[in-house]
Design a protein around this motif. Structure first.
Motif, PDB file in Angstrom:
ATOM      1  N   HIS A  26      48.617  38.827  29.397  1.00 52.94           N
ATOM      2  CA  HIS A  26      48.770  38.312  30.940  1.00 52.94           C
ATOM      3  C   HIS A  26      48.766  36.871  30.135  1.00 52.94           C
ATOM      4  O   HIS A  26      49.011  36.709  28.167  1.00 52.94           O
ATOM      5  CB  HIS A  26      46.607  37.983  31.205  1.00 52.94           C
ATOM      6  CG  HIS A  26      45.832  37.123  29.970  1.00 52.94           C
ATOM      7  ND1 HIS A  26      45.998  37.873  29.074  1.00 52.94           N
ATOM      8  CD2 HIS A  26      45.428  36.506  30.314  1.00 52.94           C
ATOM      9  CE1 HIS A  26      44.647  37.425  27.804  1.00 52.94           C
ATOM     10  NE2 HIS A  26      45.091  36.088  29.146  1.00 52.94           N
TER      11      HIS A  26
ATOM     12  N   GLN B  90      46.549  39.989  34.927  1.00 55.40           N
ATOM     13  CA  GLN B  90      47.563  40.350  34.283  1.00 55.40           C
ATOM     14  C   GLN B  90      48.548  40.721  35.331  1.00 55.40           C
ATOM     15  O   GLN B  90      48.975  40.682  35.953  1.00 55.40           O
ATOM     16  CB  GLN B  90      46.774  41.828  34.051  1.00 55.40           C
ATOM     17  CG  GLN B  90      45.174  41.907  33.730  1.00 55.40           C
ATOM     18  CD  GLN B  90      45.854  41.466  31.840  1.00 55.40           C
ATOM     19  OE1 GLN B  90      45.156  41.268  31.318  1.00 55.40           O
ATOM     20  NE2 GLN B  90      46.840  42.952  31.291  1.00 55.40           N
ATOM     21  N   VAL B  91      49.852  40.088  34.123  1.00 57.84           N
ATOM     22  CA  VAL B  91      50.796  40.274  34.154  1.00 57.84           C
ATOM     23  C   VAL B  91      51.370  42.097  34.352  1.00 57.84           C
ATOM     24  O   VAL B  91      52.016  42.300  35.626  1.00 57.84           O
ATOM     25  CB  VAL B  91      51.946  39.749  34.254  1.00 57.84           C
ATOM     26  CG1 VAL B  91      53.429  39.825  34.101  1.00 57.84           C
ATOM     27  CG2 VAL B  91      51.255  38.591  33.887  1.00 57.84           C
ATOM     28  N   LEU B  92      51.046  42.781  33.301  1.00 58.12           N
ATOM     29  CA  LEU B  92      51.508  44.189  32.960  1.00 58.12           C
ATOM     30  C   LEU B  92      49.731  44.989  32.939  1.00 58.12           C
ATOM     31  O   LEU B  92      49.109  44.093  32.318  1.00 58.12           O
ATOM     32  CB  LEU B  92      52.577  44.146  32.151  1.00 58.12           C
ATOM     33  CG  LEU B  92      54.131  43.673  32.073  1.00 58.12           C
ATOM     34  CD1 LEU B  92      53.980  43.738  30.983  1.00 58.12           C
ATOM     35  CD2 LEU B  92      54.598  43.726  33.290  1.00 58.12           C
ATOM     36  N   LYS B  93      50.491  45.751  33.372  1.00 59.83           N
ATOM     37  CA  LYS B  93      48.984  46.485  33.435  1.00 59.83           C
ATOM     38  C   LYS B  93      49.051  47.921  33.059  1.00 59.83           C
ATOM     39  O   LYS B  93      49.656  48.839  33.954  1.00 59.83           O
ATOM     40  CB  LYS B  93      48.131  46.695  34.765  1.00 59.83           C
ATOM     41  CG  LYS B  93      47.937  45.242  35.575  1.00 59.83           C
ATOM     42  CD  LYS B  93      47.452  45.817  36.798  1.00 59.83           C
ATOM     43  CE  LYS B  93      47.503  43.911  37.526  1.00 59.83           C
ATOM     44  NZ  LYS B  93      47.541  43.699  39.209  1.00 59.83           N
TER      45      LYS B  93
ATOM     46  N   GLY C 211      56.666  40.490  37.094  1.00 65.67           N
ATOM     47  CA  GLY C 211      56.014  41.109  36.061  1.00 65.67           C
ATOM     48  C   GLY C 211      57.209  41.896  34.978  1.00 65.67           C
ATOM     49  O   GLY C 211      57.837  42.065  34.024  1.00 65.67           O
TER      50      GLY C 211
ATOM     51  N   GLY D  17      52.934  44.443  38.819  1.00 73.78           N
ATOM     52  CA  GLY D  17      52.268  44.959  37.448  1.00 73.78           C
ATOM     53  C   GLY D  17      52.283  46.232  36.888  1.00 73.78           C
ATOM     54  O   GLY D  17      52.410  46.615  35.636  1.00 73.78           O
TER      55      GLY D  17
END
Length: 279
Positions: free
Chosen positions: A14, A21-24, A45, A216
């Motif tokens: 993030h 969160q941009v990537l999860k 993302g 994400g």
């Protein structure tokens, strides 16, 4: 050693001052010599992931492994030698007063001997068909020519992986086709691994595998034919279909019995010629 050139495990990220969160929990494996495309809506993302593979951004958690080395503070410069990036706006990458100076810049920073550097500049510019512009100012080039020089600057560094981060987004269709054809040829000649971050679905169709990134995380990974078979679902995600796939859908709607296997424009034209025009 693993046949994977890149392994990403449970990546989370993030941006500062943002709670979202941009990537999860993103995980990904890319084999040496593969061409993969990462597509998805704006804000999904994609470019963030590209910058993390190159060490420009640091994940909150997770692992990035390139050619057997885990990306960290000690290995980041080695990773950047292995992974070259071409960005959307080539003007942001230019630092030299001439095309020659610009292609040489990265090698100068890495201490490449001058005689070898001169040879690499010539070779890289020959590959992208820009040798005649070696003494020109980058600012005076067209958009497509600038992007060719940006590709040459990366290729001259002899990376194992090249990331195209929306590298053709600012070009017209002809310019996009030229850049992708050049990268395709260089990939085959030098056994490069290519990661294409793109909105251009025709560019994505060149890939061995396509990954769809949404909110994400990856929602799908498959060969182009399987992805394009989603049809309207892709459009609902803010993406598009290749022209050939649109034409196939139109032909089927009009009762034409078109083969179910995926065909690009060249293959579709050949099928039309054989089935209808040459009878």
């Amino acid at each position: 050693m693993s046949e994977n050139i890149i392994e990403i495990k449970d990546l989370n990220f993030h941006y500062p001052m943002s709670e979202s969160q941009v990537l999860k929990d993103v995980s990904l494996e890319i084999k040496k010599g593969e061409w993969i495309a990462i597509i998805g809506p704006n804000g999904s993302g994609k470019s963030t992931l590209a910058k993390m593979i190159n060490g420009l951004l640091v994940p909150d958690s997770g692992q990035i492994i390139v050619d057997g080395k885990e990306l960290n503070a000690e290995t980041v410069w080695d990773i950047r030698q292995a992974v070259g990036m071409v960005f959307q706006n080539p003007d942001n990458q230019f630092v030299g007063s001439t095309v020659e100076d610009d292609v040489a810049f990265g090698m100068e920073n890495r201490g490449v001997p001058r005689e070898e550097m001169v040879d690499r500049v010539k070779e890289a510019l020959d590959l992208v068909r820009m040798s005649e512009f070696i003494d020109k100012e980058p600012a005076r080039l067209s958009g497509g020519q600038k992007q060719r020089v940006a590709v040459a600057s990366v290729i001259a560094l002899r990376p194992q992986v090249i990331i195209l981060d929306e590298a053709t987004a600012m070009l017209d269709p002809k310019g996009r086709q030229e850049i992708i054809s050049i990268v395709d040829q260089i990939k085959e000649d030098h056994d490069l691994t290519v990661i294409s971050i793109t909105h251009d679905i025709n560019e994505a169709s060149r890939a061995d595998r396509i990954f769809i990134l949404k909110d994400g995380h990856f929602t799908m990974q498959a060969q182009p034919a399987e992805v394009f078979a989603l049809g309207d679902q892709l459009i609902e995600m803010g993406l598009d279909l290749p022209f050939a796939q649109k034409l196939i859908s139109t032909l089927k709607a009009r009762g034409v019995d078109v083969p179910d296997h995926y065909m690009d424009e060249e293959a579709l034209l050949a099928w039309i010629n054989q089935s209808y025009l040459n009878k």
